[in-house]
Design an enzyme around this catalytic site. Sequence first.
Site, PDB file in Angstrom:
ATOM      1  N   CYS A 234       0.819  -1.219   0.000  1.00 40.29           N
ATOM      2  CA  CYS A 234       0.000   0.000   0.000  1.00 40.29           C
ATOM      3  C   CYS A 234       0.850   1.263   0.000  1.00 40.29           C
ATOM      4  O   CYS A 234       0.326   2.373  -0.197  1.00 40.29           O
ATOM      5  CB  CYS A 234      -0.943   0.000   1.193  1.00 40.29           C
ATOM      6  SG  CYS A 234      -1.941  -1.477   1.286  1.00 40.29           S
TER       7      CYS A 234
ATOM      8  N   CYS B 262     -13.184   0.440   7.949  1.00 40.82           N
ATOM      9  CA  CYS B 262     -12.336  -0.133   6.890  1.00 40.82           C
ATOM     10  C   CYS B 262     -12.372   0.728   5.640  1.00 40.82           C
ATOM     11  O   CYS B 262     -13.430   1.234   5.257  1.00 40.82           O
ATOM     12  CB  CYS B 262     -12.850  -1.509   6.481  1.00 40.82           C
ATOM     13  SG  CYS B 262     -13.014  -2.687   7.822  1.00 40.82           S
ATOM     14  N   SER B 263     -11.224   0.846   4.969  1.00 44.83           N
ATOM     15  CA  SER B 263     -11.232   1.411   3.620  1.00 44.83           C
ATOM     16  C   SER B 263     -11.893   0.382   2.711  1.00 44.83           C
ATOM     17  O   SER B 263     -11.893  -0.812   3.018  1.00 44.83           O
ATOM     18  CB  SER B 263      -9.806   1.698   3.161  1.00 44.83           C
ATOM     19  OG  SER B 263      -9.041   0.506   3.212  1.00 44.83           O
TER      20      SER B 263
ATOM     21  N   LYS C 282     -10.360   5.935   3.646  1.00 43.09           N
ATOM     22  CA  LYS C 282     -11.632   5.440   4.168  1.00 43.09           C
ATOM     23  C   LYS C 282     -12.803   5.798   3.272  1.00 43.09           C
ATOM     24  O   LYS C 282     -13.644   4.966   2.983  1.00 43.09           O
ATOM     25  CB  LYS C 282     -11.863   6.003   5.595  1.00 43.09           C
ATOM     26  CG  LYS C 282     -13.239   5.757   6.156  1.00 43.09           C
ATOM     27  CD  LYS C 282     -13.480   4.276   6.407  1.00 43.09           C
ATOM     28  CE  LYS C 282     -14.920   3.853   6.332  1.00 43.09           C
ATOM     29  NZ  LYS C 282     -15.469   3.644   4.992  1.00 43.09           N
TER      30      LYS C 282
ATOM     31  N   HIS D  40      -9.427   3.186  -1.720  1.00 44.42           N
ATOM     32  CA  HIS D  40      -8.059   2.685  -1.530  1.00 44.42           C
ATOM     33  C   HIS D  40      -7.662   1.714  -2.646  1.00 44.42           C
ATOM     34  O   HIS D  40      -7.521   0.510  -2.407  1.00 44.42           O
ATOM     35  CB  HIS D  40      -7.965   2.030  -0.141  1.00 44.42           C
ATOM     36  CG  HIS D  40      -6.592   1.623   0.277  1.00 44.42           C
ATOM     37  ND1 HIS D  40      -5.432   1.982  -0.389  1.00 44.42           N
ATOM     38  CD2 HIS D  40      -6.175   0.849   1.326  1.00 44.42           C
ATOM     39  CE1 HIS D  40      -4.388   1.461   0.227  1.00 44.42           C
ATOM     40  NE2 HIS D  40      -4.809   0.771   1.265  1.00 44.42           N
TER      41      HIS D  40
HETATM   42  N1  COA Z   1     -16.925   1.268   4.109  1.00 43.37           N
HETATM   43  C1  COA Z   1     -18.224   1.611   3.995  1.00 43.37           C
HETATM   44  N2  COA Z   1     -19.106   0.932   3.205  1.00 43.37           N
HETATM   45  C2  COA Z   1     -18.620  -0.109   2.532  1.00 43.37           C
HETATM   46  C3  COA Z   1     -17.284  -0.525   2.611  1.00 43.37           C
HETATM   47  C4  COA Z   1     -16.414   0.214   3.445  1.00 43.37           C
HETATM   48  N3  COA Z   1     -15.145  -0.135   3.545  1.00 43.37           N
HETATM   49  N4  COA Z   1     -17.103  -1.607   1.821  1.00 43.37           N
HETATM   50  C5  COA Z   1     -18.295  -1.871   1.255  1.00 43.37           C
HETATM   51  N5  COA Z   1     -19.216  -0.976   1.681  1.00 43.37           N
HETATM   52  C6  COA Z   1     -20.626  -0.916   1.380  1.00 43.37           C
HETATM   53  C7  COA Z   1     -20.922  -1.103  -0.105  1.00 43.37           C
HETATM   54  O1  COA Z   1     -20.967   0.129  -0.781  1.00 43.37           O
HETATM   55  C8  COA Z   1     -22.271  -1.789  -0.065  1.00 43.37           C
HETATM   56  O2  COA Z   1     -23.252  -0.789   0.215  1.00 43.37           O
HETATM   57  P1  COA Z   1     -24.752  -0.932  -0.362  1.00 43.37           P
HETATM   58  O3  COA Z   1     -25.305  -2.206   0.191  1.00 43.37           O
HETATM   59  O4  COA Z   1     -25.443   0.298   0.163  1.00 43.37           O
HETATM   60  O5  COA Z   1     -24.610  -0.969  -1.849  1.00 43.37           O
HETATM   61  C9  COA Z   1     -22.183  -2.675   1.168  1.00 43.37           C
HETATM   62  O6  COA Z   1     -21.213  -2.058   2.018  1.00 43.37           O
HETATM   63  C10 COA Z   1     -21.754  -4.096   0.855  1.00 43.37           C
HETATM   64  O7  COA Z   1     -20.625  -4.032  -0.023  1.00 43.37           O
HETATM   65  P2  COA Z   1     -19.707  -5.307  -0.312  1.00 43.37           P
HETATM   66  O8  COA Z   1     -18.739  -4.940  -1.389  1.00 43.37           O
HETATM   67  O9  COA Z   1     -20.562  -6.512  -0.514  1.00 43.37           O
HETATM   68  O10 COA Z   1     -18.913  -5.439   1.071  1.00 43.37           O
HETATM   69  P3  COA Z   1     -18.016  -6.625   1.511  1.00 43.37           P
HETATM   70  O11 COA Z   1     -18.607  -7.194   2.760  1.00 43.37           O
HETATM   71  O12 COA Z   1     -17.741  -7.563   0.379  1.00 43.37           O
HETATM   72  O13 COA Z   1     -16.637  -5.884   1.894  1.00 43.37           O
HETATM   73  C11 COA Z   1     -15.046  -5.135   3.504  1.00 43.37           C
HETATM   74  C12 COA Z   1     -16.505  -5.074   3.022  1.00 43.37           C
HETATM   75  C13 COA Z   1     -14.903  -4.200   4.681  1.00 43.37           C
HETATM   76  C14 COA Z   1     -14.713  -6.572   3.934  1.00 43.37           C
HETATM   77  C15 COA Z   1     -14.121  -4.702   2.340  1.00 43.37           C
HETATM   78  O14 COA Z   1     -14.427  -3.384   1.968  1.00 43.37           O
HETATM   79  C16 COA Z   1     -12.657  -4.809   2.713  1.00 43.37           C
HETATM   80  O15 COA Z   1     -12.075  -5.895   2.661  1.00 43.37           O
HETATM   81  N6  COA Z   1     -12.001  -3.683   3.076  1.00 43.37           N
HETATM   82  C17 COA Z   1     -10.616  -3.670   3.489  1.00 43.37           C
HETATM   83  C18 COA Z   1      -9.714  -3.596   2.291  1.00 43.37           C
HETATM   84  C19 COA Z   1      -8.278  -3.720   2.700  1.00 43.37           C
HETATM   85  O16 COA Z   1      -7.909  -4.538   3.520  1.00 43.37           O
HETATM   86  N7  COA Z   1      -7.407  -2.900   2.101  1.00 43.37           N
HETATM   87  C20 COA Z   1      -6.008  -2.912   2.399  1.00 43.37           C
HETATM   88  C21 COA Z   1      -5.769  -2.204   3.649  1.00 43.37           C
HETATM   89  S1  COA Z   1      -4.104  -2.343   4.197  1.00 43.37           S
END
Ligand code: COA
Length: 421
Positions: free
Chosen positions: A94, A243-244, A364, A368
């Site tokens: 990252c 979470c981002s 966030k 990302h």
């Molecule tokens: N913050 C806020 N809303 C989020 C989000 C987040 N990080 N990620 C997804 N959403 C929302 C989507 O827009 C969707 O909204 P809607 O139902 O109104 O359309 C809903 O949540 C479901 O989205 P989905 O893509 O199915 O979520 P998910 O459960 O598959 O993924 C996380 C959610 C948090 C697991 C995923 O965003 C993630 O893995 N984030 C971390 C990424 C990471 O690790 N990056 C590297 C960092 S070092």
Amino acid sequence: MSKGKKLGREVAIVGSGMSKFGVFPEMTTRDLFVEAYKDMTHSVDKGFDPEDIEATYISNFSSDIFEGQCHTAPIMADWVGQIPKPATRIENACASGGITLRQGLIAIASGVCDVVLVGGTEKMTNLPTENVTDALAAAGDTLYEVNCGLTFPGLYATMATAHMHKYGTKPESLMRVGIKNHENGALNPKGQFNVSIAALMKSKQEKALNKGTPVPEWEDELAFMKDNAANPVIAWPLRLFDCSPVSDGAGCILLAAGEIARNFTDNPIYIIGTGQGSDHALPERKDLTSLTAVKVAAKQAYEMADVTPDEIDIAEVHDCFTIAEILAIEDLGFFPAGKGPKAIDEGLTRRDGSKPVNASGGLKSKGHPIGASGIGQVVEIWNQLRGEAGPRQVQNVRVGLTHNVGTTGGSGVVHIYERRN
Ligand code: COA
């Protein structure tokens, strides 16, 4: 006088642009990069001849896994007309974007080049979340972290609980980081989520009303953040809005040697400090509440720039998870160790606070897309220092900072910027 190292010569940013960050099923890594490049060309006040670019540096974490495309740099260079000049890809998880900027800076400061293109691009949303989680985990230590079942939310949750244990940090402070960054991101048209938590609450209530289902009642934004249905736990204490997101996006910067910078614009932004550090994997660290790589990088950058943390007017920091922003504002010396949560609770890092952090919405809310994230931070600082950040403009900013972290701090990179007009 500074004790730090100095650049061989001055380097300035003379153009900067980005694609929108978000979910773009129809776009590839190269489409995103071309969009960012075009945006950058429009930002160069006096225009420029692409022939003047002598080398391209591309930040990309893993188009190998996400798109089955390795050797990304020559392809990006080709799509913006830079063949046959040198094109190099940089991958430090990252932190790739910040470290790519540093490589472009070094190319000019050393005298090897006068004008350099620095870009970052990532297309993550081709894969379902579980596969993205596996791809990202590969940036951790596969032997000692991944084999124990740790994913990124889990690693940062470990750091969050360590901070809670050592300093009494409460989940509410983490939530306030998310609330602030969504509020800022609502003012950023290039961001993935252009919505504040307050507006999101209202839209969820309206949807329920229209569907005829029970309308959720939340007293305030914190109540929404504590609602398991609205904001489920991902890895305790981190919830969805800690979470981002998974994102697609690209950014692009044009760098020029200080002596020719005003050929491109009357308002260049000078890079006055750079620093980079590295660290062991998380299980080998003595302290999980502070990142050595960041402290080392910050010290180098402050000494080179000859500025103190108090002199930073605005910062974009690596808030891949809300706890990461708290660690950042402590490690950068903005607030003492353990006092980051208090600063957040008191609103000091808001756009109108004494130390504005992540006015763009941060990772966030802005998104990302790994390889592009560090470049997106630079784009924001360029806009803010030039007074071109629109409704989210922070007043009276002259010195800015970017902080970009790879994994849980395996890499840390810090840059300091100055407006001289
Ligand atoms: N913050 C806020 N809303 C989020 C989000 C987040 N990080 N990620 C997804 N959403 C929302 C989507 O827009 C969707 O909204 P809607 O139902 O109104 O359309 C809903 O949540 C479901 O989205 P989905 O893509 O199915 O979520 P998910 O459960 O598959 O993924 C996380 C959610 C948090 C697991 C995923 O965003 C993630 O893995 N984030 C971390 C990424 C990471 O690790 N990056 C590297 C960092 S070092």
